[in-house]
Design an enzyme around this catalytic site. Sequence first.
Site, PDB file in Angstrom:
ATOM      1  N   TYR A 163       0.833  -1.205   0.000  1.00  0.00           N
ATOM      2  CA  TYR A 163       0.000   0.000   0.000  1.00  0.00           C
ATOM      3  C   TYR A 163       0.872   1.260   0.000  1.00  0.00           C
ATOM      4  O   TYR A 163       0.368   2.356  -0.257  1.00  0.00           O
ATOM      5  CB  TYR A 163      -0.911   0.053   1.235  1.00  0.00           C
ATOM      6  N   HIS A 170       0.487 -11.757   2.061  1.00  0.00           N
ATOM      7  CA  HIS A 170      -0.542 -11.031   1.303  1.00  0.00           C
ATOM      8  C   HIS A 170      -1.299 -11.917   0.310  1.00  0.00           C
ATOM      9  O   HIS A 170      -2.505 -11.774   0.139  1.00  0.00           O
ATOM     10  CB  HIS A 170       0.092  -9.835   0.579  1.00  0.00           C
TER      11      HIS A 170
END
Length: 276
Positions: free
Chosen positions: A48, A106
């Site tokens: 991010y 992730h």
Amino acid sequence: MLMYKLNDGQVIPEIGFGTYKLNGRKGVQSIVSAINNGYRMLDTAYNYENEGAVGRAISESGIDRDKLVVTSKLPGRYYASDDAIAALQESLYRAHLDYFDLYLLHWPNPKRGMYVEAWQALIDAQKFGLVKSIGVCNFLPEHLNKLKQETGILPTINQIELHPYFNQADMRKFDKDNGIITMDWSPLGRASSVLKNPVLIELSKKYNKSVGQIILRWEHQLGTVPIPKSSSPIRQVENLSIFDFEISNTDMDKINSLTKSDGRNKDQDPAVYEEF
């Protein structure tokens, strides 16, 4: 706000705050607003590129660090053992934190076949005190079974795409049967179409709540942990205000009936999709 107990004993809030695309000064302000409005669990990730903004917001919020649950995630390009530990340390440096409460793989990226090695690195990181609890995102039963078979340790959390058009009933059952908490990314659906769904609009009128509140309450009653994101202080408060009503079983079934076999927002099937 109630807390969920993870399979390793740590407790987390029953709703969190997503920070995807909340970057820079505006991102810091939005995250500070969320903390001030009552959120105590913040979700970020290496990819991010805003772990620094999250750390800055924590510093500016005035809330004690130990009152917050902070989550970050390891990207697939760092799944080799040595790379994983260095990337985790880099994330902590960016956030100006000494540890993460939750740290997740992730994506499984099954074609590369490195997620077991990365999982072992997270087990080690937990022993080192870099993280309190470890988990995964987007893992399917076959991936989770392999982690258990190879390491003997199952994740505390499996963060998956979950919203009314993709309710993940089978995956939720597998997680629950194995003592894993299901956490919901994109809990309101990335597409605004779900907020215009006639069934959900009808229920919002019936319960005198927004469509977003109906969806988040539905997810709460499923026993999952939604992590909605909003830069609007008004919406942040609204998304937290889901604990003063209950959706009937009949209406829960109505929402569950909206799910579709192809309901993923971006066709990111963990069996084949890979992200680095």
